[in-house]
Design a protein around this motif. Structure first.
Motif, PDB file in Angstrom:
ATOM      1  N   GLU A 466      -6.595  -3.856   5.557  1.00 47.47           N
ATOM      2  CA  GLU A 466      -5.692  -2.786   5.965  1.00 47.47           C
ATOM      3  C   GLU A 466      -4.244  -3.242   5.850  1.00 47.47           C
ATOM      4  O   GLU A 466      -3.388  -2.516   5.326  1.00 47.47           O
ATOM      5  CB  GLU A 466      -6.015  -2.384   7.401  1.00 47.47           C
ATOM      6  CG  GLU A 466      -5.443  -1.039   7.782  1.00 47.47           C
ATOM      7  CD  GLU A 466      -5.869  -0.661   9.194  1.00 47.47           C
ATOM      8  OE1 GLU A 466      -6.949  -1.093   9.614  1.00 47.47           O
ATOM      9  OE2 GLU A 466      -5.098   0.034   9.859  1.00 47.47           O
ATOM     10  N   SER A 467      -3.975  -4.428   6.318  1.00 48.04           N
ATOM     11  CA  SER A 467      -2.588  -4.889   6.283  1.00 48.04           C
ATOM     12  C   SER A 467      -2.108  -5.069   4.848  1.00 48.04           C
ATOM     13  O   SER A 467      -0.978  -4.700   4.507  1.00 48.04           O
ATOM     14  CB  SER A 467      -2.454  -6.198   7.059  1.00 48.04           C
ATOM     15  OG  SER A 467      -3.083  -7.248   6.361  1.00 48.04           O
ATOM     16  N   VAL A 468      -2.955  -5.639   4.025  1.00 49.54           N
ATOM     17  CA  VAL A 468      -2.552  -5.859   2.629  1.00 49.54           C
ATOM     18  C   VAL A 468      -2.304  -4.532   1.939  1.00 49.54           C
ATOM     19  O   VAL A 468      -1.317  -4.357   1.217  1.00 49.54           O
ATOM     20  CB  VAL A 468      -3.620  -6.678   1.890  1.00 49.54           C
ATOM     21  CG1 VAL A 468      -3.410  -6.621   0.393  1.00 49.54           C
ATOM     22  CG2 VAL A 468      -3.603  -8.115   2.361  1.00 49.54           C
ATOM     23  N   THR A 469      -3.197  -3.603   2.162  1.00 46.56           N
ATOM     24  CA  THR A 469      -3.033  -2.317   1.496  1.00 46.56           C
ATOM     25  C   THR A 469      -1.784  -1.601   1.984  1.00 46.56           C
ATOM     26  O   THR A 469      -1.053  -0.980   1.198  1.00 46.56           O
ATOM     27  CB  THR A 469      -4.270  -1.445   1.755  1.00 46.56           C
ATOM     28  OG1 THR A 469      -5.442  -2.224   1.557  1.00 46.56           O
ATOM     29  CG2 THR A 469      -4.307  -0.263   0.829  1.00 46.56           C
ATOM     30  N   THR A 470      -1.527  -1.717   3.257  1.00 49.73           N
ATOM     31  CA  THR A 470      -0.346  -1.033   3.780  1.00 49.73           C
ATOM     32  C   THR A 470       0.926  -1.601   3.172  1.00 49.73           C
ATOM     33  O   THR A 470       1.800  -0.862   2.710  1.00 49.73           O
ATOM     34  CB  THR A 470      -0.313  -1.183   5.317  1.00 49.73           C
ATOM     35  OG1 THR A 470      -1.556  -0.735   5.847  1.00 49.73           O
ATOM     36  CG2 THR A 470       0.828  -0.411   5.919  1.00 49.73           C
ATOM     37  N   LEU A 491       1.708  -9.221  -5.521  1.00 47.92           N
ATOM     38  CA  LEU A 491       2.976  -9.737  -5.009  1.00 47.92           C
ATOM     39  C   LEU A 491       2.892 -10.030  -3.524  1.00 47.92           C
ATOM     40  O   LEU A 491       3.326 -11.092  -3.058  1.00 47.92           O
ATOM     41  CB  LEU A 491       4.082  -8.706  -5.294  1.00 47.92           C
ATOM     42  CG  LEU A 491       5.473  -9.100  -4.785  1.00 47.92           C
ATOM     43  CD1 LEU A 491       5.985 -10.313  -5.539  1.00 47.92           C
ATOM     44  CD2 LEU A 491       6.440  -7.940  -4.940  1.00 47.92           C
ATOM     45  N   HIS A 492       2.330  -9.094  -2.807  1.00 48.46           N
ATOM     46  CA  HIS A 492       2.264  -9.288  -1.365  1.00 48.46           C
ATOM     47  C   HIS A 492       1.403 -10.490  -1.010  1.00 48.46           C
ATOM     48  O   HIS A 492       1.785 -11.346  -0.196  1.00 48.46           O
ATOM     49  CB  HIS A 492       1.705  -8.023  -0.706  1.00 48.46           C
ATOM     50  CG  HIS A 492       1.411  -8.200   0.744  1.00 48.46           C
ATOM     51  ND1 HIS A 492       2.357  -8.579   1.658  1.00 48.46           N
ATOM     52  CD2 HIS A 492       0.261  -8.050   1.436  1.00 48.46           C
ATOM     53  CE1 HIS A 492       1.806  -8.645   2.858  1.00 48.46           C
ATOM     54  NE2 HIS A 492       0.528  -8.342   2.748  1.00 48.46           N
ATOM     55  N   ASN A 496       3.137 -13.612   0.820  1.00 45.83           N
ATOM     56  CA  ASN A 496       2.917 -13.701   2.257  1.00 45.83           C
ATOM     57  C   ASN A 496       1.654 -14.479   2.624  1.00 45.83           C
ATOM     58  O   ASN A 496       1.569 -15.071   3.675  1.00 45.83           O
ATOM     59  CB  ASN A 496       2.832 -12.289   2.856  1.00 45.83           C
ATOM     60  CG  ASN A 496       4.123 -11.523   2.628  1.00 45.83           C
ATOM     61  OD1 ASN A 496       4.169 -10.595   1.827  1.00 45.83           O
ATOM     62  ND2 ASN A 496       5.162 -11.938   3.311  1.00 45.83           N
ATOM     63  N   TRP A 497       0.669 -14.411   1.775  1.00 45.38           N
ATOM     64  CA  TRP A 497      -0.568 -15.113   2.077  1.00 45.38           C
ATOM     65  C   TRP A 497      -0.741 -16.372   1.243  1.00 45.38           C
ATOM     66  O   TRP A 497      -1.734 -17.079   1.403  1.00 45.38           O
ATOM     67  CB  TRP A 497      -1.773 -14.195   1.832  1.00 45.38           C
ATOM     68  CG  TRP A 497      -1.859 -13.080   2.811  1.00 45.38           C
ATOM     69  CD1 TRP A 497      -1.287 -11.862   2.712  1.00 45.38           C
ATOM     70  CD2 TRP A 497      -2.566 -13.099   4.046  1.00 45.38           C
ATOM     71  NE1 TRP A 497      -1.593 -11.100   3.808  1.00 45.38           N
ATOM     72  CE2 TRP A 497      -2.383 -11.829   4.646  1.00 45.38           C
ATOM     73  CE3 TRP A 497      -3.341 -14.049   4.708  1.00 45.38           C
ATOM     74  CZ2 TRP A 497      -2.935 -11.494   5.868  1.00 45.38           C
ATOM     75  CZ3 TRP A 497      -3.902 -13.708   5.927  1.00 45.38           C
ATOM     76  CH2 TRP A 497      -3.696 -12.447   6.497  1.00 45.38           C
ATOM     77  N   ASN A 498       0.194 -16.593   0.314  1.00 42.58           N
ATOM     78  CA  ASN A 498       0.122 -17.778  -0.538  1.00 42.58           C
ATOM     79  C   ASN A 498      -1.221 -17.873  -1.258  1.00 42.58           C
ATOM     80  O   ASN A 498      -1.862 -18.918  -1.285  1.00 42.58           O
ATOM     81  CB  ASN A 498       0.348 -19.039   0.298  1.00 42.58           C
ATOM     82  CG  ASN A 498       0.654 -20.226  -0.585  1.00 42.58           C
ATOM     83  OD1 ASN A 498       1.077 -20.078  -1.728  1.00 42.58           O
ATOM     84  ND2 ASN A 498       0.410 -21.419  -0.073  1.00 42.58           N
TER      85      ASN A 498
END
Lengths: 569, 128
Positions: A466-470, A491-492, A496-498
């Motif tokens: 959910e967080s990634v998709t948002t 990209l996200h 952010n998660w490397n």
């Protein structure tokens, strides 16, 4: 008396599913011959194993064959008489086949009544197969009259089988009523015990054949509680035909074997009320408990492939719950899924019902049953989600289908024993417990997770997605696009998660952003370098301090021009 | 606007609002042939799937790109990009580091050999 003759060897040729059916049948020894009947049917299951050596068994070297039987009880019990619950089927299978024909004729429709009686006794008989084995041996005669000695506990194989023929035949008794479609059924026993046709016929005839695997289609014919859904299923005759369960069984059997009767039956099912069907189904199920044979013909071949995987999975589980299936059916109907899905579920239910009788595991099967339905339901909802996620190059690697296109179904398609609690949840779950367990198995085959841990992990997975998709959506919006693309998620996740996800990068090369350096900065560095060089030339040991002073002076000098330079800008 | 911009014409506008370099289209299949042989050497099928080769190529290109960017970051502090920067970055990977140093030393030896060969040729030619 000698233990009931070993079941016809033809059964041996049948694949294991039949064997599974036979044990279930054995579980419910036909009522007509409660204990004694058990041995003969049990012996029949052994026959399949012994089919290899039918002559030996019949010849009196029953001793060796019976020994084989117990080891191969689960095997090819294609015969309708599932080896009574256990494996002791060393019963004199050879004898039974011979006497089958007379028995069958004697009771065309009694078998059902017997089956009804057997039902209650089934569990008990199944529970004590070994004891039943011993008991039946002494009284083979009663079995003969019995009608369908289905699931008769395996009897001592070493017994000569001569007298058991009727008993063994009784196991096939269900076929007689069903034999209508199979006229050859009565002749089957006459054939040499090795004839596999015997096994096949009863398989066909027997409704509640443990349609395991491919035969699942045949099982559909079974009464499926889902009367309404039956209509949808083509060829799965609605057992509704007439009230008498016998008729139903006949109809049901006919369908698998004959295509013609199917059509008329199809029409009929539509009319009858589901309730009546369910009732009849129950009756049939109870009667047909023991018979689980593979319906060789696949009337509903179209459903087979879809059901196959489910069926295969169910095979090992003996599902019961006929009653449970009823609520499930209604439940299923509510599902907006396609008919196929319903049909699949129905098939599963039927199979479940069949298995239940055979069965050994009672509660688990129910859970599996429920799970299957839920899994099917979840499949569709999950598949859609998965597809959507995949299209985005989802980073949901946790699912079993990382980077795969539309294999969403695979993930949720795993129908395996899952705790009921898992199924209780509504669909739309990204990660199923089954998938989670498989993932853990990949890491460590012997690792087990607590149920609470699984719940938490599922929650973590959902939150991650959910967080990634948002965030990816917000990136896409920033890109002034209405489409969420793979690069947004990449990209996200990368920043952010490397996490680097190869394979989704597309054709762009990541550009290198050179560090921005001011002109002033560059000038200063150049001056410092010069001073450093100068001082080193002058002799390091001599004037380190002088060098530093010189460099400082130069630095000041550099600052002056630097300050001046901005004005020019 | 009208020549008022005295001073260095190349004045950077707001940093990287305009990327100086455009994103290039990556050419696919740059390492396809070599990768197939390497995969076979590591145990894969002699003819691996094209998708597998493409995925591996993606991984390789991504790794190299990342390494070069980091080297540039390190080298920019020094002012120049040197091979030592790359060696510095893989210092934590002994097999790679050893292989790199071995290749570099071999390269030096070959250079020496060529030079010696050329020199000897020259001397011979001069002698003639």
């Amino acid at each position: 008396m000698d233990p009931p003759p070993p079941p016809p060897p033809s059964a041996s040729s049948e694949p294991p599913p039949v064997a599974a059916a036979s044990p279930s049948q054995a579980a419910q020894p036909p009522s007509p011959a409660p204990s004694p009947a058990q041995p003969p049917p049990s012996s029949t299951p052994s026959t399949p194993a012994e089919t290899l050596t039918p002559p030996t068994s019949s010849s009196s070297s029953s001793a060796p064959s019976p020994t084989q039987n117990p080891s191969t009880p689960p095997q090819p019990l294609s015969q309708p008489q599932p080896s009574p619950q256990q494996q002791s089927q060393t019963q004199p299978p050879s004898i039974q086949p011979q006497q089958r024909p007379p028995l069958n004729r004697s009771r065309p429709q009694t078998p059902y009544a017997h089956f009804a009686h057997h039902l209650p006794s089934a569990p008990t008989s199944s529970s004590g197969p070994p004891s039943s084995i011993a008991s039946p041996s002494p009284s083979p005669a009663p079995m003969q009259r019995g009608g369908l000695a289905i699931g008769v506990p395996a009897h001592n194989p070493h017994h000569p089988r001569p007298q058991q023929p009727p008993l063994s035949f009784s196991t096939f008794s269900p076929s007689p009523p069903f034999s209508q479609p199979f006229s050859s059924t009565p002749r089957v026993p006459e054939q040499s015990p090795t004839s596999s046709s015997q096994v096949r016929q009863p398989v066909q005839g027997i409704q509640n054949i443990g349609m395991i695997g491919a035969l699942s289609a045949g099982s559909q014919i079974r009464p499926s509680v889902m009367s309404g859904s039956q209509q949808q299923r083509f060829g799965q005759p609605p057992l509704r035909s007439a009230s008498p369960s016998a008729n139903q069984t006949l109809n049901s059997q006919k369908f698998p074997s004959h295509g013609l009767p199917r059509t008329p039956s199809m029409a009929s099912p539509s009319s009858p009320s589901p309730v009546s069907q369910s009732q009849s189904l129950q009756q049939q199920l109870s009667s047909a408990q023991g018979k689980q044979m593979h319906a060789p013909s696949a009337p509903s071949s179209s459903y087979r492939p879809s059901v196959k995987p489910h069926v295969l999975q169910q095979r090992p589980h003996h599902l019961q719950q006929h009653q449970h299936s009823l609520p499930m059916t209604s439940h299923q109907q509510q599902i907006p899924s396609s008919q196929q899905q319903q049909q699949q579920k129905q098939q599963q239910q039927l199979q479940l019902q069949q298995h239940q009788q055979q069965a050994s595991l009672s509660h688990q099967s129910h859970e599996h049953h429920n799970q299957q339905y839920v899994a099917l339901r979840n499949q569709q909802s999950v598949t859609q989600q998965q597809q959507a996620v995949r299209a985005l190059g989802s980073t949901v690697q946790k699912s079993n289908v990382p980077g795969q296109g539309q294999s969403g179904v695979v993930q949720s398609g795993n129908i395996s024993p899952v705790v009921n609690a898992d199924d209780a949840e509504s669909g739309n779950h990204v990660l199923s417990k089954r998938s989670l367990r498989e993932l853990v198995a990949q890491i460590d085959p012997f690792e087990k997770l607590d149920s609470e841990v699984e719940d938490v992990l599922v929650e973590v997975a959902e939150d991650f997605i959910e967080s990634v998709t948002t965030f990816a959506c917000s990136l896409a919006k920033h890109r002034k696009s209405t489409t969420l693309e793979a690069k947004d998620i990449l990209l996200h996740v990368e920043r952010n998660w490397n996490m680097t996800l190869p394979g989704f990068g597309g054709d762009e090369i990541k550009c290198y952003k050179k560090q921005f350096t001011n002109d002033i900065h560059k000038e200063r560095i150049a001056v410092i370098k010069k001073s450093m060089v100068a001082t080193s030339d002058a002799g390091n040991p001599k004037n380190p301090a002088a060098g530093q002073a010189a460099s400082n002076a130069k630095a000041h000098a550099a600052k002056a021009p630097a300050i001046g330079s901005p004005k020019t800008h | 606007m009208h020549n008022s911009s005295s001073g260095p014409p190349a004045k950077p506008r707001v940093g990287s609002s305009q990327p100086s370099e455009a994103s290039f289209k990556r050419k696919r299949g740059v390492f396809q042939k070599d990768l197939q042989h390497m995969m076979y050497g590591f145990g894969d099928d002699p003819n691996p799937l094209p998708e597998t080769v493409a995925l591996l190529e993606d991984i390789v290109v991504e790794y190299i790109t990342d390494l070069v960017h980091k080297a540039q970051d390190v080298g920019s502090k020094r002012g120049k990009l040197l091979t030592e920067d790359f060696l510095y970055l893989i210092r934590k990977d002994p097999p790679k580091l050893h292989r790199c140093t071995e290749l570099l030393s071999m390269n030096e030896e070959l250079k020496q050999a060529r030079k010696a060969f050329d020199v000897s040729e020259e001397t011979l030619a001069n002698a003639d």
